[in-house]
Design a protein around this motif. Structure first.
Motif, PDB file in Angstrom:
ATOM      1  N   LEU A 243       0.824  -1.195   0.000  1.00  0.00           N
ATOM      2  CA  LEU A 243       0.000   0.000   0.000  1.00  0.00           C
ATOM      3  C   LEU A 243       0.863   1.252   0.000  1.00  0.00           C
ATOM      4  CD1 LEU A 243      -2.746   1.397   0.295  1.00  0.00           C
ATOM      5  CD2 LEU A 243      -2.520   1.162   2.776  1.00  0.00           C
ATOM      6  N   ASN A 244       1.857   1.293   0.882  1.00  0.00           N
ATOM      7  CA  ASN A 244       2.737   2.440   1.020  1.00  0.00           C
ATOM      8  C   ASN A 244       4.155   1.959   1.278  1.00  0.00           C
ATOM      9  OD1 ASN A 244       1.360   5.093   0.915  1.00  0.00           O
ATOM     10  ND2 ASN A 244       0.043   4.157   2.451  1.00  0.00           N
ATOM     11  N   PRO A 245       4.843   1.427   0.269  1.00  0.00           N
ATOM     12  CA  PRO A 245       6.192   0.936   0.504  1.00  0.00           C
ATOM     13  C   PRO A 245       7.098   2.054   0.987  1.00  0.00           C
ATOM     14  CG  PRO A 245       5.745   1.134  -1.844  1.00  0.00           C
ATOM     15  CD  PRO A 245       4.443   1.348  -1.143  1.00  0.00           C
ATOM     16  N   LEU A 246       7.998   1.726   1.907  1.00  0.00           N
ATOM     17  CA  LEU A 246       8.919   2.730   2.422  1.00  0.00           C
ATOM     18  C   LEU A 246       9.939   3.094   1.359  1.00  0.00           C
ATOM     19  CD1 LEU A 246       9.661   1.449   6.021  1.00  0.00           C
ATOM     20  CD2 LEU A 246       8.193   3.326   5.348  1.00  0.00           C
ATOM     21  N   PRO A 247      10.371   4.357   1.344  1.00  0.00           N
ATOM     22  CA  PRO A 247      11.389   4.760   0.380  1.00  0.00           C
ATOM     23  C   PRO A 247      12.719   4.110   0.689  1.00  0.00           C
ATOM     24  CG  PRO A 247      10.976   6.516   1.965  1.00  0.00           C
ATOM     25  CD  PRO A 247       9.939   5.453   2.211  1.00  0.00           C
ATOM     26  N   GLU A 248      13.489   3.870  -0.349  1.00  0.00           N
ATOM     27  CA  GLU A 248      14.833   3.342  -0.153  1.00  0.00           C
ATOM     28  C   GLU A 248      15.720   4.443   0.403  1.00  0.00           C
ATOM     29  OE1 GLU A 248      15.778   0.275  -0.555  1.00  0.00           O
ATOM     30  OE2 GLU A 248      13.813  -0.383  -1.258  1.00  0.00           O
TER      31      GLU A 248
ATOM     32  N   ILE B 209       0.301  -3.038   9.576  1.00  0.00           N
ATOM     33  CA  ILE B 209       1.329  -2.046   9.255  1.00  0.00           C
ATOM     34  C   ILE B 209       2.512  -2.710   8.559  1.00  0.00           C
ATOM     35  CG2 ILE B 209       3.031  -0.475  10.263  1.00  0.00           C
ATOM     36  CD1 ILE B 209       0.276   0.706  10.229  1.00  0.00           C
ATOM     37  N   GLY B 210       2.939  -3.848   9.085  1.00  0.00           N
ATOM     38  CA  GLY B 210       4.050  -4.565   8.470  1.00  0.00           C
ATOM     39  C   GLY B 210       3.743  -4.954   7.034  1.00  0.00           C
ATOM     40  N   ARG B 211       2.520  -5.420   6.790  1.00  0.00           N
ATOM     41  CA  ARG B 211       2.123  -5.815   5.439  1.00  0.00           C
ATOM     42  C   ARG B 211       2.070  -4.606   4.506  1.00  0.00           C
ATOM     43  NH1 ARG B 211      -2.698  -7.283   6.603  1.00  0.00           N
ATOM     44  NH2 ARG B 211      -3.590  -5.284   5.976  1.00  0.00           N
ATOM     45  N   ASP B 212       1.470  -3.511   4.980  1.00  0.00           N
ATOM     46  CA  ASP B 212       1.283  -2.341   4.126  1.00  0.00           C
ATOM     47  C   ASP B 212       2.599  -1.673   3.757  1.00  0.00           C
ATOM     48  OD1 ASP B 212      -1.422  -2.765   4.229  1.00  0.00           O
ATOM     49  OD2 ASP B 212      -1.821  -1.202   5.717  1.00  0.00           O
ATOM     50  N   TYR B 213       3.582  -1.735   4.662  1.00  0.00           N
ATOM     51  CA  TYR B 213       4.836  -1.024   4.427  1.00  0.00           C
ATOM     52  C   TYR B 213       6.003  -1.960   4.115  1.00  0.00           C
ATOM     53  CZ  TYR B 213       2.374   3.109   6.004  1.00  0.00           C
ATOM     54  OH  TYR B 213       1.473   4.142   6.102  1.00  0.00           O
ATOM     55  N   GLY B 214       5.733  -3.245   4.064  1.00  0.00           N
ATOM     56  CA  GLY B 214       6.758  -4.187   3.646  1.00  0.00           C
ATOM     57  C   GLY B 214       7.911  -4.330   4.611  1.00  0.00           C
TER      58      GLY B 214
ATOM     59  N   MET C 129       8.059  -7.455  11.840  1.00  0.00           N
ATOM     60  CA  MET C 129       7.416  -7.044  13.075  1.00  0.00           C
ATOM     61  C   MET C 129       8.330  -6.213  13.984  1.00  0.00           C
ATOM     62  SD  MET C 129       4.230  -7.916  13.210  1.00  0.00           S
ATOM     63  CE  MET C 129       4.293  -7.327  11.526  1.00  0.00           C
ATOM     64  N   THR C 130       9.619  -6.472  13.962  1.00  0.00           N
ATOM     65  CA  THR C 130      10.520  -5.754  14.879  1.00  0.00           C
ATOM     66  C   THR C 130      10.524  -4.251  14.618  1.00  0.00           C
ATOM     67  OG1 THR C 130      11.903  -7.697  15.218  1.00  0.00           O
ATOM     68  CG2 THR C 130      12.890  -5.548  15.713  1.00  0.00           C
ATOM     69  N   PRO C 131      10.739  -3.789  13.382  1.00  0.00           N
ATOM     70  CA  PRO C 131      10.670  -2.337  13.159  1.00  0.00           C
ATOM     71  C   PRO C 131       9.281  -1.761  13.378  1.00  0.00           C
ATOM     72  CG  PRO C 131      11.072  -3.506  11.086  1.00  0.00           C
ATOM     73  CD  PRO C 131      11.236  -4.492  12.185  1.00  0.00           C
ATOM     74  N   VAL C 132       8.240  -2.551  13.123  1.00  0.00           N
ATOM     75  CA  VAL C 132       6.882  -2.056  13.380  1.00  0.00           C
ATOM     76  C   VAL C 132       6.691  -1.812  14.870  1.00  0.00           C
ATOM     77  CG1 VAL C 132       4.421  -2.599  13.287  1.00  0.00           C
ATOM     78  CG2 VAL C 132       5.881  -3.182  11.352  1.00  0.00           C
ATOM     79  N   ARG C 133       7.097  -2.757  15.700  1.00  0.00           N
ATOM     80  CA  ARG C 133       6.950  -2.593  17.156  1.00  0.00           C
ATOM     81  C   ARG C 133       7.712  -1.368  17.651  1.00  0.00           C
ATOM     82  NH1 ARG C 133       7.832  -8.296  17.059  1.00  0.00           N
ATOM     83  NH2 ARG C 133       5.889  -9.447  17.443  1.00  0.00           N
TER      84      ARG C 133
END
Length: 215
Positions: A3-8, A41-46, A49-53
Motif C-alpha cells: 500500500l505504502n512501501p517505504l522509500p529506499e 502495518i508490516g504488510r502495508d509497508y513491507g 514485526m521488529t521495526p513495526v513494534r
C-alpha cells in the motif's frame, strides 16, 4: 502489492517507518480512533514485526497513538478537556515562536508564506482535508523556523502530532470555502513589523477552530 512501501535510503527500517507514520498522523491522514495492527502495518509497508513494534512504541510515547490495556493501538480520540489543553499549549507556544521569528522575517520569507497560502486555497477548493492540514502546518513551520528556537518548535510539533486526527475532523466541521482570514493578518503583521498584531493573529489562528470543536 504494498500500500505504502517505504522509500529506499539510509537509516534503520524502524526509523523510516516511524517518520512515515508520524507524518501521516500529523497531516490527518488517519481518523480519530482508527485502529492499527502490527501485522497490518508490516504488510502495508513491507517491513517485519521488529521495526513495526519499535515505530509504534515511539509513536505511543509521543502521544500520536494510544495503547489500551488490552494492547489495542488506535489514533487518539481526544476528549474536550484534552483539546482545550492542547489548544492552550498552541496559544502559548506559537505566538512566542512567531514573535521570535519577526526580526528575521525578510521579504523572501513573506513571499514564501504568501505562496503557501495560495497552495492552501487550492487544497480548500479540492476539499482535501489532509492536503489542507499539510499546507497549513507548512505555513506555520516556515515562519517558526526563523525563530531559531528548535526546542520550542519540537514541542509545538508534538502538539501538532497529537492533534492530527482531530484536525481532520475539525476540517469537516468548519467546511472551509476560503483561506483563513488570520493567515492574511499574519502576513500583514509580518510586512508591517507589527509584533502585537502578529501575536494576536497567530493566537487566533491556532485556537479558534479547536475551541469550536471542543464546544
Amino acid at each position: 502489492m504494498l500500500l505504502n512501501p517505504l522509500p529506499e535510503g539510509a537509516g534503520a527500517a524502524h526509523d523510516r517507518l516511524y517518520r512515515t507514520l508520524r507524518t501521516r498522523i500529523m497531516h490527518g491522514e488517519l481518523a480519530p480512533g482508527e485502529a492499527l495492527t502490527l501485522r497490518g502495518i508490516g504488510r502495508d509497508y513491507g517491513v517485519s514485526m521488529t521495526p513495526v513494534r519499535e515505530a509504534m512504541r515511539r509513536l505511543v510515547a509521543e502521544g500520536a497513538l494510544s495503547l489500551s490495556a488490552s494492547g489495542r493501538i488506535t489514533t487518539p480520540a481526544l476528549s474536550n478537556d484534552r483539546i482545550e489543553e492542547l489548544a492552550a499549549l498552541r496559544s502559548l507556544l506559537e505566538p512566542e515562536l512567531a514573535v521570535r521569528a519577526l526580526p528575521r522575517a525578510h521579504m523572501a520569507l513573506i513571499e514564501r508564506m504568501e505562496a503557501i497560502n495560495v497552495a492552501i486555497a487550492e487544497q480548500i477548493a479540492k476539499h482535501d482535508a489532509s492536503g489542507y492540514i499539510r499546507t497549513n502546518l507548512e505555513f506555520h513551520r516556515t515562519l517558526y523556523l526563523r525563530a531559531q528556537a528548535p526546542a520550542m518548535l519540537a514541542m509545538v510539533e508534538t502538539v501538532w502530532l497529537q492533534l492530527g486526527p482531530t484536525m481532520r475532523s475539525l476540517y469537516g466541521r468548519l467546511n472551509r470555502t476560503e483561506l483563513p482570514k488570520n493567515h492574511r493578518l499574519i502576513v500583514a503583521a509580518l510586512r508591517a513589523g507589527d509584533e502585537p498584531g502578529l501575536r494576536l493573529a497567530v493566537r487566533a489562528d491556532v485556537t479558534q477552530g479547536l475551541r469550536l470543536l471542543a464546544s
